[in-house]
Enzyme design. Structure first.
Site, PDB file in Angstrom:
ATOM      1  N   SER A   9     -10.335  11.151  -1.889  1.00 43.46           N
ATOM      2  CA  SER A   9     -10.117   9.830  -2.488  1.00 43.46           C
ATOM      3  C   SER A   9     -10.888   8.773  -1.699  1.00 43.46           C
ATOM      4  CB  SER A   9      -8.625   9.479  -2.449  1.00 43.46           C
ATOM      5  OG  SER A   9      -8.479   8.078  -2.626  1.00 43.46           O
ATOM      6  N   MET A  38      -7.172   0.740  -9.679  1.00 39.55           N
ATOM      7  CA  MET A  38      -5.865   0.082  -9.730  1.00 39.55           C
ATOM      8  C   MET A  38      -6.041  -1.358 -10.218  1.00 39.55           C
ATOM      9  SD  MET A  38      -4.375   1.387  -6.089  1.00 39.55           S
ATOM     10  CE  MET A  38      -4.444   3.124  -5.652  1.00 39.55           C
ATOM     11  N   MET A 138       1.486  13.450  -9.064  1.00 31.00           N
ATOM     12  CA  MET A 138       1.543  12.491  -7.964  1.00 31.00           C
ATOM     13  C   MET A 138       2.623  12.917  -6.981  1.00 31.00           C
ATOM     14  SD  MET A 138      -0.829  10.389  -8.545  1.00 31.00           S
ATOM     15  CE  MET A 138      -0.477   9.262  -7.193  1.00 31.00           C
ATOM     16  N   GLY A 143      -0.395   3.691  -5.917  1.00 27.26           N
ATOM     17  CA  GLY A 143      -0.695   2.314  -5.522  1.00 27.26           C
ATOM     18  C   GLY A 143      -1.345   2.210  -4.154  1.00 27.26           C
ATOM     19  N   PHE A 144      -1.060   3.170  -3.276  1.00 26.78           N
ATOM     20  CA  PHE A 144      -1.608   3.026  -1.921  1.00 26.78           C
ATOM     21  C   PHE A 144      -1.928   4.394  -1.301  1.00 26.78           C
ATOM     22  CE2 PHE A 144      -0.875  -1.459  -1.611  1.00 26.78           C
ATOM     23  CZ  PHE A 144       0.208  -1.672  -2.480  1.00 26.78           C
ATOM     24  N   GLY A 145      -2.938   4.409  -0.453  1.00 24.53           N
ATOM     25  CA  GLY A 145      -3.199   5.601   0.344  1.00 24.53           C
ATOM     26  C   GLY A 145      -2.291   5.585   1.562  1.00 24.53           C
ATOM     27  N   GLY A 146      -2.289   6.678   2.314  1.00 21.56           N
ATOM     28  CA  GLY A 146      -1.565   6.719   3.576  1.00 21.56           C
ATOM     29  C   GLY A 146      -0.054   6.823   3.469  1.00 21.56           C
ATOM     30  N   GLY A 177      -1.654  12.634  -3.115  1.00 23.04           N
ATOM     31  CA  GLY A 177      -0.803  11.695  -2.357  1.00 23.04           C
ATOM     32  C   GLY A 177      -0.157  12.343  -1.157  1.00 23.04           C
ATOM     33  N   GLY A 178      -0.613  11.913   0.027  1.00 20.71           N
ATOM     34  CA  GLY A 178       0.015  12.407   1.267  1.00 20.71           C
ATOM     35  C   GLY A 178      -0.306  13.845   1.608  1.00 20.71           C
ATOM     36  N   GLY A 198      -7.120  11.345   0.900  1.00 18.22           N
ATOM     37  CA  GLY A 198      -7.897  10.215   1.420  1.00 18.22           C
ATOM     38  C   GLY A 198      -7.722  10.145   2.931  1.00 18.22           C
TER      39      GLY A 198
END
Ligand code: DX5
Ligand code: ZN
Length: 219
Positions: A9, A38, A138, A143-146, A177-178, A198
């Site tokens: 990502s 996004m 998902m 909405g967010f990385g990390g 995700g994660g 990512g």
């Protein structure tokens, strides 16, 4: 087990160096590039749109795996197709007509993905499994990385994989995700064949992206 593909990502990339970052990913053996779009409406974050994808298109031959976290999504399908997306994945909650959105993507002769948020059951996409090329599970709230991986999605991956086998379908199962080195094997064993990452790819092992891509693919 199907060949495992890694889709880094670019949300975790250096946005001031995007074409160089994409070239680095290509050289490091990435199978495709995961582009998180996004709109600050469907998700509480804003990233990039068609003009950026268009400007990156000629800098790599890699597949652009475009993840649309935007709504209403049908209004923008053509823009992303024209910009050079190879796969367009949308969230069913972002459209009034799932079939129409699938057909809009297909008419551009690009691959269709449909995404399930962590709390969304597989049932709501049951009728579309034979129409899509990819299901994106998902493992974080979009909405967010990390963010931290949500282990409860493992059983959803397994359930989807069992359906895929039972119904003799061949959509890809992508998890996003994660993803890190302690959950990647669990996710693959449950039936995922594309892993998005990512933070782990760009930040682990002092940012050795080749080492991180290889490790996610093989470990
Ligand atoms: C989140 C995005 C993910 C995210 C993955 O909404 O869809 O693709 O960027 O990033 P990491 O691997 O850092 O969770
Ligand atoms: Zn994503």
């Amino acid at each position: 087990m199907e060949k495992i593909k890694i889709s880094p990502s670019i949300l975790s990339a250096d946005f001031s160096q995007l074409s160089n970052e994409i070239k680095r990913l290509e050289a490091a053996g990435a199978d495709m590039i995961h582009v998180d779009v996004m709109d600050g409406h469907f998700v509480p974050n804003l990233t990039i749109g068609p003009p950026v994808i268009k400007s990156l298109r000629n800098h790599t031959k890699l597949i652009f795996d475009v993840h649309l976290m935007i709504s209403p999504v049908h209004k923008y399908i053509q823009n992303f197709a024209d910009a050079g997306a190879d796969i367009i994945t949308f969230h069913p909650e972002a459209t009034e007509d799932i079939n129409e959105t699938i057909n809009l993507i297909k008419k551009n002769k690009i691959k269709v993905g449909i995404s399930l948020n962590p709390k969304t059951p597989i049932d709501i996409i049951e009728d579309y499994l034979n129409k899509v090329d990819l299901v994106l599970i998902m493992s974080v709230h979009p909405g967010f990385g990390g963010q931290k991986f949500m282990p409860e999605v493992i059983k959803k991956i397994k359930k989807l994989s069992d359906k895929k086998i039972k119904q003799n379908l061949n959509f890809d199962i992508e998890v996003d995700g994660g993803i890190n080195f302690s959950n990647s094997k669990l996710v693959k064993d449950a039936g995922a064949n594309i892993l998005v990452s990512g933070t782990t790819i760009f930040k682990d092992n002092n940012g050795d992206i080749k080492k991180n891509i290889d490790a996610l693919r093989t470990e």
